[in-house]
Design a protein around this motif. Structure first.
Motif, PDB file in Angstrom:
ATOM      1  N   ILE A  45      33.856  31.398  32.740  1.00 14.69           N
ATOM      2  CA  ILE A  45      34.865  30.561  33.399  1.00 14.69           C
ATOM      3  C   ILE A  45      35.885  30.074  32.380  1.00 14.69           C
ATOM      4  CG2 ILE A  45      35.231  28.304  34.491  1.00 14.69           C
ATOM      5  CD1 ILE A  45      32.742  28.755  36.124  1.00 14.69           C
ATOM      6  N   GLN A  46      35.409  29.605  31.253  1.00 15.27           N
ATOM      7  CA  GLN A  46      36.296  28.955  30.295  1.00 15.27           C
ATOM      8  C   GLN A  46      37.152  29.948  29.502  1.00 15.27           C
ATOM      9  OE1 GLN A  46      36.711  25.743  30.439  1.00 15.27           O
ATOM     10  NE2 GLN A  46      35.039  25.479  31.905  1.00 15.27           N
ATOM     11  N   MET A  47      36.678  31.177  29.314  1.00 12.20           N
ATOM     12  CA  MET A  47      37.458  32.182  28.580  1.00 12.20           C
ATOM     13  C   MET A  47      38.431  32.856  29.540  1.00 12.20           C
ATOM     14  SD  MET A  47      36.275  35.738  26.708  1.00 12.20           S
ATOM     15  CE  MET A  47      35.001  34.992  25.693  1.00 12.20           C
ATOM     16  N   PRO A  48      39.732  32.679  29.340  1.00 16.50           N
ATOM     17  CA  PRO A  48      40.696  33.199  30.316  1.00 16.50           C
ATOM     18  C   PRO A  48      40.589  34.687  30.599  1.00 16.50           C
ATOM     19  CG  PRO A  48      41.756  31.594  28.905  1.00 16.50           C
ATOM     20  CD  PRO A  48      40.384  31.814  28.334  1.00 16.50           C
ATOM     21  N   THR A  49      40.376  35.501  29.581  1.00 13.94           N
ATOM     22  CA  THR A  49      40.377  36.948  29.799  1.00 13.94           C
ATOM     23  C   THR A  49      39.194  37.425  30.629  1.00 13.94           C
ATOM     24  OG1 THR A  49      40.741  39.064  28.662  1.00 13.94           O
ATOM     25  CG2 THR A  49      39.036  37.624  27.766  1.00 13.94           C
ATOM     26  N   ALA A  50      38.164  36.579  30.786  1.00  7.87           N
ATOM     27  CA  ALA A  50      36.959  36.960  31.532  1.00  7.87           C
ATOM     28  C   ALA A  50      37.066  36.642  33.015  1.00  7.87           C
ATOM     29  CB  ALA A  50      35.748  36.253  30.940  1.00  7.87           C
ATOM     30  N   LEU A  51      38.268  36.420  33.506  1.00 13.44           N
ATOM     31  CA  LEU A  51      38.471  35.924  34.871  1.00 13.44           C
ATOM     32  C   LEU A  51      37.827  36.795  35.951  1.00 13.44           C
ATOM     33  CD1 LEU A  51      41.031  37.594  36.525  1.00 13.44           C
ATOM     34  CD2 LEU A  51      42.205  36.710  34.523  1.00 13.44           C
ATOM     35  N   SER A  52      37.711  38.093  35.734  1.00 12.95           N
ATOM     36  CA  SER A  52      37.177  38.959  36.783  1.00 12.95           C
ATOM     37  C   SER A  52      35.690  38.722  37.027  1.00 12.95           C
ATOM     38  CB  SER A  52      37.407  40.434  36.445  1.00 12.95           C
ATOM     39  OG  SER A  52      36.647  40.827  35.318  1.00 12.95           O
ATOM     40  N   ILE A  53      34.992  38.130  36.065  1.00 11.79           N
ATOM     41  CA  ILE A  53      33.539  37.946  36.205  1.00 11.79           C
ATOM     42  C   ILE A  53      33.211  36.846  37.211  1.00 11.79           C
ATOM     43  CG2 ILE A  53      31.413  37.359  34.978  1.00 11.79           C
ATOM     44  CD1 ILE A  53      32.606  38.781  32.521  1.00 11.79           C
ATOM     45  N   PRO A  54      33.706  35.609  37.045  1.00 10.63           N
ATOM     46  CA  PRO A  54      33.398  34.603  38.073  1.00 10.63           C
ATOM     47  C   PRO A  54      34.044  34.908  39.412  1.00 10.63           C
ATOM     48  CG  PRO A  54      34.972  33.727  36.478  1.00 10.63           C
ATOM     49  CD  PRO A  54      34.468  35.027  35.923  1.00 10.63           C
ATOM     50  N   MET A  55      35.170  35.594  39.386  1.00  9.16           N
ATOM     51  CA  MET A  55      35.859  35.901  40.640  1.00  9.16           C
ATOM     52  C   MET A  55      35.079  36.900  41.487  1.00  9.16           C
ATOM     53  SD  MET A  55      39.729  37.311  41.187  1.00  9.16           S
ATOM     54  CE  MET A  55      40.484  35.873  40.440  1.00  9.16           C
ATOM     55  N   ASN A  56      34.218  37.671  40.867  1.00  8.69           N
ATOM     56  CA  ASN A  56      33.492  38.704  41.606  1.00  8.69           C
ATOM     57  C   ASN A  56      31.983  38.537  41.561  1.00  8.69           C
ATOM     58  OD1 ASN A  56      35.663  40.820  42.451  1.00  8.69           O
ATOM     59  ND2 ASN A  56      36.218  40.207  40.380  1.00  8.69           N
ATOM     60  N   GLY A  57      31.521  37.429  40.988  1.00 12.60           N
ATOM     61  CA  GLY A  57      30.101  37.148  40.993  1.00 12.60           C
ATOM     62  C   GLY A  57      29.703  36.355  42.226  1.00 12.60           C
ATOM     63  N   THR A  58      28.490  35.857  42.222  1.00 16.64           N
ATOM     64  CA  THR A  58      27.998  35.063  43.352  1.00 16.64           C
ATOM     65  C   THR A  58      27.655  33.630  42.952  1.00 16.64           C
ATOM     66  OG1 THR A  58      25.736  35.847  42.937  1.00 16.64           O
ATOM     67  CG2 THR A  58      27.060  37.070  44.553  1.00 16.64           C
ATOM     68  N   LYS A  59      27.422  33.362  41.675  1.00 13.79           N
ATOM     69  CA  LYS A  59      27.022  32.030  41.249  1.00 13.79           C
ATOM     70  C   LYS A  59      28.119  31.008  41.486  1.00 13.79           C
ATOM     71  CE  LYS A  59      25.145  29.377  37.375  1.00 13.79           C
ATOM     72  NZ  LYS A  59      24.669  29.422  35.974  1.00 13.79           N
ATOM     73  N   HIS A  60      29.356  31.370  41.191  1.00 14.05           N
ATOM     74  CA  HIS A  60      30.467  30.426  41.271  1.00 14.05           C
ATOM     75  C   HIS A  60      31.454  30.767  42.381  1.00 14.05           C
ATOM     76  CE1 HIS A  60      29.269  30.405  36.869  1.00 14.05           C
ATOM     77  NE2 HIS A  60      28.993  29.184  37.266  1.00 14.05           N
ATOM     78  N   ASN A  61      31.090  31.656  43.256  1.00 13.44           N
ATOM     79  CA  ASN A  61      32.017  32.207  44.248  1.00 13.44           C
ATOM     80  C   ASN A  61      31.317  32.280  45.603  1.00 13.44           C
ATOM     81  OD1 ASN A  61      33.870  33.713  45.717  1.00 13.44           O
ATOM     82  ND2 ASN A  61      33.655  35.568  44.480  1.00 13.44           N
ATOM     83  N   TRP A  62      31.965  31.771  46.643  1.00 15.70           N
ATOM     84  CA  TRP A  62      31.405  31.880  47.988  1.00 15.70           C
ATOM     85  C   TRP A  62      31.315  33.338  48.436  1.00 15.70           C
ATOM     86  CZ3 TRP A  62      29.175  28.217  50.918  1.00 15.70           C
ATOM     87  CH2 TRP A  62      29.395  26.878  50.591  1.00 15.70           C
ATOM     88  N   ARG A  63      32.162  34.159  47.857  1.00 14.40           N
ATOM     89  CA  ARG A  63      32.166  35.606  48.135  1.00 14.40           C
ATOM     90  C   ARG A  63      32.233  35.879  49.648  1.00 14.40           C
ATOM     91  NH1 ARG A  63      32.174  39.671  44.727  1.00 14.40           N
ATOM     92  NH2 ARG A  63      31.414  41.700  45.399  1.00 14.40           N
ATOM     93  N   TYR A  64      33.228  35.292  50.283  1.00 10.90           N
ATOM     94  CA  TYR A  64      33.476  35.567  51.689  1.00 10.90           C
ATOM     95  C   TYR A  64      33.986  36.998  51.870  1.00 10.90           C
ATOM     96  CZ  TYR A  64      33.487  30.465  52.463  1.00 10.90           C
ATOM     97  OH  TYR A  64      33.155  29.136  52.542  1.00 10.90           O
ATOM     98  N   TYR A  65      33.721  37.558  53.032  1.00  7.42           N
ATOM     99  CA  TYR A  65      34.323  38.832  53.431  1.00  7.42           C
ATOM    100  C   TYR A  65      34.895  38.676  54.838  1.00  7.42           C
ATOM    101  CZ  TYR A  65      32.906  41.683  49.493  1.00  7.42           C
ATOM    102  OH  TYR A  65      32.793  42.221  48.230  1.00  7.42           O
ATOM    103  N   THR A  66      35.971  39.370  55.072  1.00 11.29           N
ATOM    104  CA  THR A  66      36.581  39.329  56.388  1.00 11.29           C
ATOM    105  C   THR A  66      35.779  40.169  57.382  1.00 11.29           C
ATOM    106  OG1 THR A  66      37.968  41.304  56.125  1.00 11.29           O
ATOM    107  CG2 THR A  66      38.846  39.224  55.276  1.00 11.29           C
ATOM    108  N   LEU A  67      36.066  39.957  58.643  1.00  8.16           N
ATOM    109  CA  LEU A  67      35.638  40.908  59.662  1.00  8.16           C
ATOM    110  C   LEU A  67      36.367  42.226  59.421  1.00  8.16           C
ATOM    111  CD1 LEU A  67      35.873  38.572  62.795  1.00  8.16           C
ATOM    112  CD2 LEU A  67      33.776  39.305  61.630  1.00  8.16           C
ATOM    113  N   PRO A  68      35.945  43.323  60.027  1.00  4.06           N
ATOM    114  CA  PRO A  68      36.713  44.566  59.895  1.00  4.06           C
ATOM    115  C   PRO A  68      38.172  44.334  60.295  1.00  4.06           C
ATOM    116  CG  PRO A  68      34.590  45.010  60.911  1.00  4.06           C
ATOM    117  CD  PRO A  68      34.705  43.511  60.833  1.00  4.06           C
ATOM    118  N   GLU A  69      39.074  44.640  59.398  1.00  7.28           N
ATOM    119  CA  GLU A  69      40.504  44.391  59.630  1.00  7.28           C
ATOM    120  C   GLU A  69      41.126  45.571  60.374  1.00  7.28           C
ATOM    121  OE1 GLU A  69      42.428  41.847  59.043  1.00  7.28           O
ATOM    122  OE2 GLU A  69      41.200  40.543  57.767  1.00  7.28           O
ATOM    123  N   PRO A  70      41.614  45.351  61.600  1.00  7.21           N
ATOM    124  CA  PRO A  70      42.187  46.464  62.381  1.00  7.21           C
ATOM    125  C   PRO A  70      43.325  47.180  61.672  1.00  7.21           C
ATOM    126  CG  PRO A  70      41.845  44.541  63.774  1.00  7.21           C
ATOM    127  CD  PRO A  70      41.603  44.102  62.371  1.00  7.21           C
TER     128      PRO A  70
END
Length: 559
Positions: A45-70
């Motif tokens: 989280i604190q290291m800026p270049t590592a942004l893709s890790i918390p953004m795509n993990g589950t510990k710090h991310n609700w990780r919502y997904y949409t319904l199938p998008e028409p």
């Protein structure tokens, strides 16, 4: 026993941390903050270049997904939301872009009285500490540190700005200042090499105050109503139920997904939606969860003829060295989000203000860091920034742990499909300019075979992704579908406000973290019943020849 506070803030995210700090400035005011996530003490989280890790993990991310998008051939799209102190400001891309002045004037035109640019600008200034110093547009004493990263050290950043100029567009020295439109640097929320989330900027400096209580791992199940007044909340922590009373107000800052979900669980929302989910209707408010909108984008990728891109830094040894430099010195490539240049343009000269945004990256990969090109490459991330398509957030049951139904209806409107066609064609024209002759290799995505409208449309449906800027699900206004008024009070319910990006009537023409923080700063004065900062009379710049250049001489029209 039930606990009692003056204010209860639900969500320690981009807005909630601001509120926690500002409300607890008064030592006589007792403030409770409830956050389902936990600590942000993670190097990723604190290291800026590592942004893709918390953004795509589950510990710090609700990780919502949409319904199938028409509109995307039934694809489900990832919608990350922060589940940690700092909320989405702790997992986002750290881009600091405010939006165009006309975006906020548009809010006012849509019913958000008093939220025009002149009234919002002083709160942008109060929030930030811009490394370049304060002026009529920028602040230099606020909690939120903003800077320009490594100052476009990689030559590809400057080539992108120069190519925009070659293509006939203007350049801007500060897209958060006098002139947003044009090509120039992009700014980020980083301080001394660390991500400067609202947890770091606002919450942590306030947590030593005895009148501020922050409870993590707390799931707010519902807002407690007595008649048409919010009097507290019921929350769950460690398997036990708790009740907290609010003697003044309950403030919901759970974000554009979490806020409507909580309101609906509390019996506030569209009656039919609530009944279908088994919720007793306490207050029929049809706009809760509606008007969902989002920025979306495609990746236009090119091979690079010189070995100067981040694709050459993807090996384990390179990553180790970059990480070690951050741990030891907080400097180097680890201290930037790598989005150091970009642009805002009008897709047509008849528009009043920009509707297309470019993020430039000196690498060719996915936003989640996966599938990088094996050769050197660069890419432009782009999409239409004033989408017309609208979706919804609707609860499925009373269970707060069950994700709601999320549907953005991406590409539902022809204007949005045409917007992506323009984005691709204009990007190709920009990259084709002389400034990129030295670097430009083959177009890797979508590739030269994608040319016709039908081919572009098919590629967009297959590859388009969210830019992670949902908003609008509890919008401000006075009409029948508005959820809150211009003081962010929920229509028909006393002592209950919504303060986060769900209240935005429309998408600003930029990333949403900066306007969300501004909104919370201004809302904090409203809650404390303090005089609002006086409006600014700072001038707003526009590109020369608006309405008479960029391939059109049509009369000006609104986006």
């Amino acid at each position: 026993m039930a606990q009692s506070y003056d204010y209860i803030i639900i969500g320690a995210g981009s807005a909630g941390c601001v509120l926690a700090n500002r409300l607890s400035e008064d030592p006589e005011t007792r403030v409770l903050v409830l956050e389902f996530g936990g600590s942000d003490k993670s190097i990723f989280i604190q290291m800026p270049t590592a942004l893709s890790i918390p953004m795509n993990g589950t510990k710090h991310n609700w990780r919502y997904y949409t319904l199938p998008e028409p509109g995307l051939d039934g694809r489900r799209v990832h919608c990350p939301r922060g589940k940690v102190l700092g909320g989405s400001s702790s997992i986002n891309g750290m881009v600091y872009m405010r939006g165009h002045a006309r975006d906020f004037d548009e809010w006012e035109e849509l019913g958000a009285k008093g939220w025009g640019y002149a009234n919002c600008l002083p709160y942008f200034q109060r929030a930030e500490s811009w490394k370049g110093g304060g002026d009529e547009w920028r602040g230099d004493t606020g909690p939120l540190a903003t800077n320009a990263g490594n100052e476009m050290e990689n030559p590809l950043y400057r080539a992108f700005v120069a190519s925009g100029r070659d293509a006939g567009y203007v350049t801007t020295e500060d897209p958060n200042g006098h002139l947003q439109e044009g090509f120039g640097p992009m700014h980020m929320t980083v301080k001394d090499g660390r991500r400067w989330s609202t947890a770091n900027a606002y919450l942590k400096p306030a947590m030593s105050r005895p009148n501020l209580t922050v409870v993590t791992h707390a799931m707010t199940r519902r807002v407690i109503l007595e008649g048409k007044r919010a009097v507290g909340v019921e929350y769950e922590r460690g398997g036990q139920r708790h009740v907290a009373h609010a003697t003044r107000e309950v403030l919901i800052s759970s974000g554009p997904i979490g806020t409507p979900h909580l309101l609906q669980r509390s019996g506030i929302g569209p009656a039919q939606v609530l009944r279908q989910a088994g919720v007793d209707v306490q207050h029929d408010l049809p706009g809760v969860g509606e008007n969902l909108q989002d920025h979306s984008e495609v990746y236009i990728q090119y091979a690079c003829r010189e070995p100067i891109t981040l694709n050459g830094k993807m090996g384990l040894w390179s990553k180790f060295l970059i990480g070690a430099e951050w741990i030891l010195f907080k400097r180097g490539l680890s201290t930037t989000n790598h989005f150091e240049s970009g642009g805002f343009i009008r897709s047509d000269a008849s528009l009043e203000w920009p509707d297309i945004q470019f993020h430039f990256l000196p690498a060719a990969m996915r936003y989640d860091g996966k599938e990088p090109l094996k050769e050197h490459g660069f890419m432009v991330l782009t999409g239409p920034n004033k989408p017309k398509s609208r979706g919804h957030v609707r609860l499925r049951s009373t269970d707060p742990y069950e994700q709601p139904d999320i549907l953005f209806n991406y590409l539902d409107r022809e204007e949005d499909r045409e917007g992506f066609r323009r984005c691709l064609r204009l990007t190709r024209e920009i990259i084709a300019q002389p400034a990129f002759d030295r670097y430009r290799g083959e177009e890797m995505a979508p590739g030269k075979d994608v040319q016709t409208d039908d081919e572009i449309d098919a590629w967009v449906r297959e590859t388009m992704e969210s830019t992670y800027h949902p908003c609008g699900t509890c919008r401000m206004g006075e009409d029948g579908m508005a959820v809150v008024d211009s003081e962010l009070k929920v229509h028909g319910i006393d002592a209950l406000r919504v303060i986060d990006s769900s209240v935005f009537p429309s998408e600003p023409n930029a990333n949403l973290n900066a306007p969300t923080i501004m909104l919370a700063e201004r809302a904090s004065d409203m809650v404390r019943q303090r005089p609002l900062l006086p409006p600014s009379n700072a001038a707003v710049g526009s590109a020369p020849g608006v309405g008479q250049s960029q391939r059109s001489r049509e009369p000006l029209r609104k986006i």
